[in-house]
Every structure is written in C-alpha cells, then in structure tokens.
Design a protein around this motif. Structure first.
Motif, PDB file in Angstrom:
ATOM      1  N   GLU A 168       0.834  -1.202   0.000  1.00 25.80           N
ATOM      2  CA  GLU A 168       0.000   0.000   0.000  1.00 25.80           C
ATOM      3  C   GLU A 168       0.869   1.253   0.000  1.00 25.80           C
ATOM      4  N   ARG A 212       0.236   7.273   2.235  1.00 26.05           N
ATOM      5  CA  ARG A 212      -0.927   8.120   1.969  1.00 26.05           C
ATOM      6  C   ARG A 212      -0.551   9.588   1.794  1.00 26.05           C
ATOM      7  N   TYR A 228      -1.830  -0.551  -7.460  1.00 23.15           N
ATOM      8  CA  TYR A 228      -0.574  -1.041  -6.889  1.00 23.15           C
ATOM      9  C   TYR A 228      -0.726  -2.532  -6.626  1.00 23.15           C
ATOM     10  N   HIS A 254      -0.578  -5.940  -4.448  1.00 28.24           N
ATOM     11  CA  HIS A 254      -0.642  -6.440  -3.068  1.00 28.24           C
ATOM     12  C   HIS A 254       0.745  -6.946  -2.688  1.00 28.24           C
ATOM     13  N   ILE A 310      -4.396  -4.125  -6.657  1.00 28.89           N
ATOM     14  CA  ILE A 310      -5.397  -3.434  -5.846  1.00 28.89           C
ATOM     15  C   ILE A 310      -5.639  -2.063  -6.450  1.00 28.89           C
ATOM     16  N   CYS A 366      -7.682   1.668  -6.013  1.00 26.20           N
ATOM     17  CA  CYS A 366      -8.360   2.573  -5.090  1.00 26.20           C
ATOM     18  C   CYS A 366      -8.699   3.877  -5.808  1.00 26.20           C
ATOM     19  N   TRP A 410     -10.049   7.414  -0.790  1.00 20.81           N
ATOM     20  CA  TRP A 410      -9.207   6.202  -0.859  1.00 20.81           C
ATOM     21  C   TRP A 410     -10.024   4.933  -0.654  1.00 20.81           C
ATOM     22  N   PRO A 412     -11.202   1.248  -2.053  1.00 16.79           N
ATOM     23  CA  PRO A 412     -10.939   0.157  -3.000  1.00 16.79           C
ATOM     24  C   PRO A 412     -12.166  -0.081  -3.876  1.00 16.79           C
TER      25      PRO A 412
END
Length: 233
Positions: free
Chosen positions: A86, A89, A121, A123, A130, A132, A174, A176
């Motif tokens: 991830e 942020r 991005y 996992h 993934i 978002c 943000w 998913p």
C-alpha cells in the motif's frame, strides 16, 4: 500505457471522424484532454520515484446532460505505483494535489461532476492488483486552488470528513473498487481507466501483477509481492 504508435492511430481515427462531420455529434474533449495531460506532464516532471510512469488523464466520462444542454463530465486521472504494498498516503495526497491543479484549468468552462483519481498497486504478498479511488467535487477543488488558508491537508481532511461511504457520491476518500467490472459511481459498467492503464503498462508492481495474472508469470521488473518467477524481492 498506450504506445506512441497507438496514440497516433487513435488521433488519425479522430481526424477521420472529424472530417466526416462526426465531431459535433460525438465530442471527445480532445483539446481539454491534451491540455490536461500537458499540464500533468509538467507537474510530474521528473516522475516521482513512487510512480512507475507519468500519471495520465486517461478518459473524460460523459455522465449526464446539464439543463443547458452541455455534457456533465468526470475527468479521470490514473496513477500506477512502482513498488508493491500500500502506498504512503501522504505521497498519494501530494499527487492528488498536483493532479487537481493540472486538470482544473482545462475543464474550467465545462460542467464537472467530480474529478476521479484512480490508483493501482500490487498487493505486497499476493499475485493481485489493488485499485483505489479518490473523488473530489469542484467546490472543494476550487477552494483548494483559490483559498490560501485551505491547503492540501485541509482538502484531505475535508474529503475524509465528507465521505459518507457511498462511492457514487463524491467526495470519496481512498476507496478500494473493482476496476475490472465497474457498475457504480460515474461509470455504467465495464473496465475502469486504471485497469486499462495497468494492463497496458510495461513497468511497476501493479503492471507486473497484471501480466502475471494474464500470462501466468510476473511481468517486467519482477516486482515484490507479485509471486511467480519474479516475486519475493
């Protein structure tokens, strides 16, 4: 991302349709899109190390018609991360701020429902991509870009506070989403722009995972977390 050759062929097709008089019937907002991508290129030069390549104003979705007869639009900016896991942020929001500043001016005279920022991005452990989204509606964008007292941290806090959990109603913070088969929000179904971006890219963890999922082996770069021959870095 599409190659230069595919971009050229696309432009040729647009020019052909324009020559047949279809431009007024099927507006594609090429001028706005080109201007936005030029501004994005300038804003992300050099490309941040967190990203595999330049962000892209990938598409302009026409989601409704305004009372004045003009289209209501959703400009979509896509981001592909280089590494698995991830993203930080703070970095994500720094990219959001730059992208909004770049895209806002080309669409200043259009009806914009919201600006959609889509991220991909890998996992960190699984052979999966993934996706978002962050969606910001024009009043917050205008305030961020015109009010010196409303900085990026304030924008981020406002989006977080106002997100009511319904991804059809911006702002969205943000969240998913299933980019391979969308049927909510600004989209009527099918593949989201970020899924196409990821599948067409040649670098980055998410691109490697997409390649592995499609072909049974990790793609270029052998990014960490993608599994297969190139995983485990």
């Amino acid at each position: 991302m599409p190659s230069e050759d595919s971009d050229s062929l696309t432009e040729q097709m647009h020019d052909f349709l324009d020559g047949l008089g279809f431009a007024d019937l099927t507006p594609d907002y090429r001028d706005e899109r080109d201007a936005a991508n030029d501004a994005i290129d300038a804003a992300f030069d050099p490309v941040p190390e967190e990203l595999a390549e330049d962000p892209d104003l990938a598409e302009v979705n026409k989601v409704n018609v305004h009372d004045d007869g003009d289209d209501i639009l959703v400009p979509v900016v896509t981001f592909l991360f280089e590494d698995a896991g991830e993203p930080d942020r703070d970095a994500v929001w720094s990219f959001v701020g730059r992208a909004l500043e770049a895209v806002r001016e080309p669409f200043a005279d259009r009806h914009v429902r919201h600006y959609d920022l889509q991220f991909a991005y890998a996992h960190e452990e699984e052979d999966a991509v993934i996706y978002c989204r962050i969606a910001v509606h024009p009043p917050l964008v205008e305030r961020y870009l015109t009010d010196p007292g409303f900085d990026l941290d304030a924008l981020r806090a406002a989006v977080t506070e106002a997100d009511n959990g319904d991804d059809e109603i911006p702002p969205v913070d943000w969240t998913p989403f299933d980019a391979e088969s969308m049927g909510t929000g600004a989209y009527s179904g099918g593949q989201a722009a970020i899924a196409a971006h990821c599948a067409g890219a040649s670098a980055g963890a998410a691109a490697a995972c997409a390649g592995a999922a499609a072909g049974g082996a990790a793609g270029a770069g052998g990014a960490a977390g993608c599994g297969g021959a190139g995983g485990g870095m």
